[in-house]
Enzyme design. Structure first.
Site, PDB file in Angstrom:
ATOM      1  N   LYS A  83       1.014  -1.747  -0.114  1.00  0.00           N
ATOM      2  CA  LYS A  83       0.300   0.530  -0.085  1.00  0.00           C
ATOM      3  C   LYS A  83       1.039   1.528   0.362  1.00  0.00           C
ATOM      4  O   LYS A  83       1.537   1.121   0.910  1.00  0.00           O
ATOM      5  CB  LYS A  83      -0.781  -0.279   1.827  1.00  0.00           C
ATOM      6  CG  LYS A  83      -2.057   0.947   0.952  1.00  0.00           C
ATOM      7  CD  LYS A  83      -2.704   0.197   2.504  1.00  0.00           C
ATOM      8  CE  LYS A  83      -4.416   1.255   2.232  1.00  0.00           C
ATOM      9  NZ  LYS A  83      -4.786   1.031   4.339  1.00  0.00           N
TER      10      LYS A  83
HETATM   11  C1  E4P Z   1      -7.574   1.458   3.909  1.00  0.00           C
HETATM   12  O1  E4P Z   1      -7.062   0.870   3.144  1.00  0.00           O
HETATM   13  C2  E4P Z   1      -7.986   2.628   4.980  1.00  0.00           C
HETATM   14  O2  E4P Z   1      -6.860   2.594   5.267  1.00  0.00           O
HETATM   15  C3  E4P Z   1      -9.435   2.856   6.128  1.00  0.00           C
HETATM   16  O3  E4P Z   1     -10.170   2.397   5.412  1.00  0.00           O
HETATM   17  C4  E4P Z   1      -8.716   3.936   6.165  1.00  0.00           C
HETATM   18  O4  E4P Z   1     -10.470   4.183   6.995  1.00  0.00           O
HETATM   19  P1  E4P Z   1     -10.975   5.875   8.092  1.00  0.00           P
HETATM   20  O5  E4P Z   1     -11.304   7.142   6.697  1.00  0.00           O
HETATM   21  O6  E4P Z   1     -12.035   5.030   8.572  1.00  0.00           O
HETATM   22  O7  E4P Z   1      -8.809   5.679   8.615  1.00  0.00           O
END
Ligand code: E4P
Length: 212
Positions: A83
């Site tokens: 990622k």
């Molecule tokens: C997933 O890949 C993201 O990091 C995650 O959904 C972020 O979510 P949040 O905005 O609730 O922190």
């Protein structure tokens, strides 16, 4: 639409996997901190029992660091997806890692052209953050719809991974707008089957069948 779980907590992942519908996992540094874990240990544990894609966030800040971190993360297991943030360094690293056959998930996407660049750079997934857009009174769902049109216009096979999901309504809207994947926190997964009329209907049928 595929279902990923958005957590680093192995217990939550196992419970979601028990439903039989878990296609993958996304993590980020905040989720790993919340689970009280170290990134490499968390990813190794998760990949030990989840066969689908498991996103592990590389930490930069520059492209060379993202690339070397990505190469190390990819060694943990075959199903690791690196990622990367959607900035210049992340984009360069996305191209370099994707060219080497490593799957990349480009994160923190808030407008369509960011995702277009990521698709051109070979990303396997792009992650638009719906909840965070809604938080600033912008439409996360319009973003999904626009991404769907753009990717279909050019035949990109990059998958739209709806992230920052806060409610069952977000899941419904992501599905309606054509997201390929939705990554969902455990608390929201548990709400997906709920409806008070389902509960009262089951209770009435059980009562009439003499079960209680
Ligand atoms: C997933 O890949 C993201 O990091 C995650 O959904 C972020 O979510 P949040 O905005 O609730 O922190």
């Amino acid at each position: 639409m595929k279902f990923f779980i958005d957590t680093a907590d192995a217990d939550e992942i196992r419970q979601a996997a028990d439903l039989g519908l878990l296609d993958g996992v996304t993590t980020n540094p905040t989720l790993i901190k919340r689970a009280g874990l170290v990134r490499e240990d968390a990813i190794k544990t998760i990949c030990g029992f989840v066969p689908g894609p498991v996103s592990a966030e590389a930490l930069g800040p520059d492209a060379d660091t993202f690339i070397s971190e990505g190469l190390e993360l990819a060694k943990i297991a075959k199903n690791v997806v690196v990622k990367l943030p959607t900035n210049e360094a992340g984009l360069k690293a996305c191209k370099a890692l994707s060219d080497q056959g490593i799957d990349v998930n480009m994160t923190l996407i808030f407008q369509p052209v960011q995702a277009l660049l990521c698709a051109r750079a070979g990303a396997r997934f792009v992650s638009p953050f719906l909840g965070r857009l809604d938080d600033v009174c912008s439409s996360g769902m319009d973003l999904i719809e626009e991404l769907r049109v753009i990717f279909d216009n050019y035949g990109f096979d990059t998958e739209i991974l709806a992230a920052s999901i806060r409610s069952p309504e977000h899941v419904k809207q992501a599905a309606l707008r054509g997201a390929d994947v939705c990554t969902i926190p455990f608390g929201v997964i548990k709400k997906l089957l709920n409806h008070p009329l389902t509960d009262s209907g089951i209770a009435a049928f059980e009562r009439d069948a003499g079960l209680h």
